[in-house]
Design an enzyme around this catalytic site. Sequence first.
Site, mmCIF file in Angstrom:
data_model
loop_
_atom_site.group_PDB
_atom_site.id
_atom_site.type_symbol
_atom_site.label_atom_id
_atom_site.label_comp_id
_atom_site.label_asym_id
_atom_site.label_seq_id
_atom_site.Cartn_x
_atom_site.Cartn_y
_atom_site.Cartn_z
ATOM 1 N N HIS A 1 0.860 -1.186 0.000
ATOM 2 C CA HIS A 1 0.000 0.000 0.000
ATOM 3 C C HIS A 1 0.893 1.232 0.000
ATOM 4 O O HIS A 1 1.163 1.836 1.044
ATOM 5 C CB HIS A 1 -0.904 -0.012 1.241
ATOM 6 C CG HIS A 1 -1.979 1.034 1.222
ATOM 7 N ND1 HIS A 1 -3.224 0.827 1.761
ATOM 8 C CD2 HIS A 1 -1.991 2.303 0.757
ATOM 9 C CE1 HIS A 1 -3.962 1.914 1.620
ATOM 10 N NE2 HIS A 1 -3.218 2.826 1.013
ATOM 11 N N GLU B 1 -2.611 -1.640 -3.169
ATOM 12 C CA GLU B 1 -3.702 -0.850 -2.599
ATOM 13 C C GLU B 1 -3.334 0.623 -2.617
ATOM 14 O O GLU B 1 -2.156 0.981 -2.519
ATOM 15 C CB GLU B 1 -3.945 -1.253 -1.135
ATOM 16 C CG GLU B 1 -4.313 -2.697 -0.916
ATOM 17 C CD GLU B 1 -4.524 -3.006 0.554
ATOM 18 O OE1 GLU B 1 -5.148 -4.036 0.854
ATOM 19 O OE2 GLU B 1 -4.071 -2.222 1.420
ATOM 20 N N HIS C 1 -8.049 -5.555 7.559
ATOM 21 C CA HIS C 1 -7.844 -4.522 8.567
ATOM 22 C C HIS C 1 -8.110 -5.076 9.968
ATOM 23 O O HIS C 1 -9.244 -5.395 10.309
ATOM 24 C CB HIS C 1 -8.691 -3.268 8.344
ATOM 25 C CG HIS C 1 -8.057 -2.044 8.963
ATOM 26 N ND1 HIS C 1 -7.217 -1.210 8.256
ATOM 27 C CD2 HIS C 1 -8.103 -1.557 10.213
ATOM 28 C CE1 HIS C 1 -6.789 -0.243 9.045
ATOM 29 N NE2 HIS C 1 -7.293 -0.435 10.238
#
EC number: 2.6.99.2
Length: 237
Positions: free
Chosen positions: A43, A70, A190
């Site tokens: 990410h 991401e 998450h």
Amino acid sequence: MTKLSVNINKIATLRNARGGNVPDLLQVAKDIERFGGQGITIHPRPDERHIRYQDARDLKSIVTTEFNIEGNPERKFIDLVLEVKPTQVTLVPDADDAITSNAGWNTIKHQDYLKEIIQEFQRNGIRTSIFVDPVLEMIEGAKKTGTERIELYTEAFAHEYSLGNRTGINPYIESAKLANELDLGINAGHDLSLDNIQFFQQNIPGLLEVSIGHALISESLYLGLENVVNMYLNKLK
């Protein structure tokens, strides 16, 4: 079996804290795959405080499983993804100064914006996923963007689970059922951890992939990376 994609942002954070190339991000990615990991997630953020844009380019020739990038689809990010052409791009509505992802897309308000970006990635053969909260209207909106998958934002579940509240998974079950009806693939991520991953996976119908970074790397400090990767794989069977 639900696939395990390991987010290696924290490895990059550790490397950057000291400078140089220790730990070696590319070698860690190779090792995770050798240990059985079924994907690598990164990410990159605009300030490159952990994953650098060059890391994405370097990993392209290293990752032999699924490569997932991401990020917030700003122009620089879009150009990077189109250059690297990972297996999957996951669109996340991060503010530039966000410490970590903290909300899913409003897929109704941003539907046209997402649709345009998703079409650009799909024209280039890149599977798309968008980060969403477990809200039925947002799942319906996601379908209208044309995305192939959604990634359920699981912080709320993880928090409730840590308090002993197992009903915190109910919105995720309902969202997954709707996604299955709409023919949307389901990813999740998450705050998933060794403590809660098995309960989550067993209750979410059609869960294709989980992306786990912070907890997995933290657990590896005590238990070892190879051991932890295999512990996750066993819980995801």
